[in-house]
Design an enzyme around this catalytic site. Sequence first.
Site, PDB file in Angstrom:
ATOM      1  N   MET A  76      -9.352   4.973  16.050  1.00  0.00           N
ATOM      2  CA  MET A  76      -8.181   4.472  16.869  1.00  0.00           C
ATOM      3  C   MET A  76      -8.763   3.369  17.961  1.00  0.00           C
ATOM      4  O   MET A  76      -8.029   2.397  18.394  1.00  0.00           O
ATOM      5  CB  MET A  76      -8.098   5.653  17.403  1.00  0.00           C
ATOM      6  CG  MET A  76      -6.711   6.520  16.570  1.00  0.00           C
ATOM      7  SD  MET A  76      -6.136   7.844  17.925  1.00  0.00           S
ATOM      8  CE  MET A  76      -7.056   8.916  18.013  1.00  0.00           C
ATOM      9  N   ALA A  77     -10.298   3.339  19.175  1.00  0.00           N
ATOM     10  CA  ALA A  77     -10.026   2.749  19.642  1.00  0.00           C
ATOM     11  C   ALA A  77     -10.861   1.114  19.236  1.00  0.00           C
ATOM     12  O   ALA A  77      -9.914   0.157  19.585  1.00  0.00           O
ATOM     13  CB  ALA A  77     -11.638   2.577  20.032  1.00  0.00           C
TER      14      ALA A  77
ATOM     15  N   CYS B 123       1.074  -1.424   0.070  1.00  0.00           N
ATOM     16  CA  CYS B 123       0.082   0.096   0.120  1.00  0.00           C
ATOM     17  C   CYS B 123       0.818   0.801  -0.172  1.00  0.00           C
ATOM     18  O   CYS B 123       0.681   2.507  -0.571  1.00  0.00           O
ATOM     19  CB  CYS B 123      -0.970  -0.173   1.401  1.00  0.00           C
ATOM     20  SG  CYS B 123       0.167   0.379   2.839  1.00  0.00           S
ATOM     21  N   ASN B 124       2.245   1.277   0.495  1.00  0.00           N
ATOM     22  CA  ASN B 124       3.074   2.391   0.804  1.00  0.00           C
ATOM     23  C   ASN B 124       4.009   2.665  -0.377  1.00  0.00           C
ATOM     24  O   ASN B 124       4.864   3.345  -0.595  1.00  0.00           O
ATOM     25  CB  ASN B 124       3.752   2.682   2.247  1.00  0.00           C
ATOM     26  CG  ASN B 124       2.785   3.045   3.049  1.00  0.00           C
ATOM     27  OD1 ASN B 124       1.672   3.403   2.695  1.00  0.00           O
ATOM     28  ND2 ASN B 124       2.976   2.649   4.453  1.00  0.00           N
TER      29      ASN B 124
ATOM     30  N   GLY C 139     -18.349   2.812  22.381  1.00  0.00           N
ATOM     31  CA  GLY C 139     -18.286   3.656  20.821  1.00  0.00           C
ATOM     32  C   GLY C 139     -17.468   3.249  19.758  1.00  0.00           C
ATOM     33  O   GLY C 139     -17.288   1.571  20.488  1.00  0.00           O
ATOM     34  N   ALA C 140     -17.539   3.694  18.862  1.00  0.00           N
ATOM     35  CA  ALA C 140     -16.732   2.529  17.845  1.00  0.00           C
ATOM     36  C   ALA C 140     -15.566   3.678  16.615  1.00  0.00           C
ATOM     37  O   ALA C 140     -15.827   3.939  15.664  1.00  0.00           O
ATOM     38  CB  ALA C 140     -17.786   2.208  16.182  1.00  0.00           C
TER      39      ALA C 140
ATOM     40  N   GLU D 283       7.791  -1.192  12.074  1.00  0.00           N
ATOM     41  CA  GLU D 283       6.876  -2.021  11.458  1.00  0.00           C
ATOM     42  C   GLU D 283       7.253  -3.397  10.910  1.00  0.00           C
ATOM     43  O   GLU D 283       7.630  -3.304  10.076  1.00  0.00           O
ATOM     44  CB  GLU D 283       6.306  -1.479  10.936  1.00  0.00           C
ATOM     45  CG  GLU D 283       5.955  -0.731   9.624  1.00  0.00           C
ATOM     46  CD  GLU D 283       5.912  -1.676   8.558  1.00  0.00           C
ATOM     47  OE1 GLU D 283       5.450  -2.927   8.959  1.00  0.00           O
ATOM     48  OE2 GLU D 283       6.197  -1.679   7.382  1.00  0.00           O
ATOM     49  N   PRO D 284       6.403  -4.709  11.313  1.00  0.00           N
ATOM     50  CA  PRO D 284       7.298  -6.124  11.054  1.00  0.00           C
ATOM     51  C   PRO D 284       6.440  -6.336  10.337  1.00  0.00           C
ATOM     52  O   PRO D 284       7.261  -7.439   9.068  1.00  0.00           O
ATOM     53  CB  PRO D 284       6.797  -6.622  12.271  1.00  0.00           C
ATOM     54  CG  PRO D 284       6.020  -6.089  13.017  1.00  0.00           C
ATOM     55  CD  PRO D 284       5.181  -4.719  13.163  1.00  0.00           C
ATOM     56  N   GLN D 285       5.844  -6.126   9.561  1.00  0.00           N
ATOM     57  CA  GLN D 285       4.634  -6.084   8.562  1.00  0.00           C
ATOM     58  C   GLN D 285       5.412  -6.348   6.614  1.00  0.00           C
ATOM     59  O   GLN D 285       5.552  -7.086   6.239  1.00  0.00           O
ATOM     60  CB  GLN D 285       3.515  -5.374   7.392  1.00  0.00           C
ATOM     61  CG  GLN D 285       2.592  -6.108   8.979  1.00  0.00           C
ATOM     62  CD  GLN D 285       3.264  -4.795   9.848  1.00  0.00           C
ATOM     63  OE1 GLN D 285       3.701  -3.986  10.303  1.00  0.00           O
ATOM     64  NE2 GLN D 285       1.605  -5.319  11.447  1.00  0.00           N
TER      65      GLN D 285
END
Length: 431
Positions: free
Chosen positions: A202-203, A51-52, A198-199, A123-125
């Site tokens: 970040m949560a 994606c990047n 909530g939705a 980041e490990p991906q």
Amino acid sequence: MSLIVIGLNHTTAPVEIREKLAFNSKDTVRKALKELITEEGIKEAVILSTCNRVEIYAYISAFCSNEGGQRKSSEEIIINFLANFHKIEKRNFEKFLYIYHDREAVEHLFKVASSLDSMIVGEPQITGQVKEAYDLALAERTTSLILNHLMNKALFTAKRVRNETRIGENPVSVSYAAVGLIKKVFDELSKKTILLIGAGEMAELALRHLIGGGVGNVYITNRTFERAEELAKEFEGVAVPFEKLNEHLVKADIVICSTGAPHYVITAKMLREIMPLRKYKPLFLIDIAVPRNIDPACNDLDNVYLYNIDDLQDVVDSNILERKKEASKALRIIQEETEKFFQWINSLESVPLIVSIRSKAEQIRQEEMEKFKSRFKDLSPEVLSSIEYLTQSITNKIMHHPTVALKNNCEDKEMLIYSARRLFGIDDEEE
């Protein structure tokens, strides 16, 4: 040496350009590899598409000839391939590309695989994505000696960086930082209960990280019950009515709050009433809402731990600094492994010459042995075998130092190879 990488990423190109050049499936990558490897001058190729970033790694001929007999660089051939494959004009993306050759190309790949070139350093991906890209190319047989060694070296370097630095240890997203703090309070997550209020995005991310970390029971509540049910289905949790919030606060060990409410959803008064019912078990509260949903006074209560988005951002900022320090250690590892790779490459240049010299020495040895045997026909097989072994040993010892010298990397390697050819009488055809 003719290695090249041509690509673009999140720092050089906007998402709308990256989307147009992305290879969006494994089948698309396979098709592209098959087409790319048929292009003149492309000896080996790997395509990395995430994606990047979109990158093509290739082992190439420096120049090729097109149908008109004009010389065309491999850079042009690869860029034209991207344009033709994606049906996009070169002028629409060419200015966003970066191009690296040889040493710079190797260092770039090692940085990418080790996550030093990622949007989130450490980041490990990306290491897995590099391996997947290599596995696809390997399956399509678009790699050989050079890229096989290079890609394996990249994965080995990434492993060294991961094992020898702390670059991936400190979370640098707000949601993941929350999980890191929770783990400091609770050693074992599998028996803990989490309540998502909530939705918010970040949560939801924090919930995803916690479930990945092995958290047990998941309850989700929202003013719109249907939305709570959607998330509960996705995370294999239980949707609960918002009106029963207090009842589930009694059961919860961890609460993540991110609603659009303009007021406090959880107050200190509520928790004073609830904590005795919980037998004062620790309660971890994460308030990722703006404006805040949890009364700051809750943090004053015994066994209640409250973190809001500013607290988490402070953790993130501190961790980013730590990762930058570790990145400098990672760069030293990358430089070491780059040097080792080029020592290997340089040793390849002399391999044909070493083979030719050893073949010539062996030919001379065998010819002299045949002459010896014709003169001393009465010697027993045992004696001849001993003499055979002796001559082989002498030849190997004489050839040892020239072989080591030719394999070793040095500044005057070309002159050394030229001199060895002259000294041993090796011409181009023999080599």
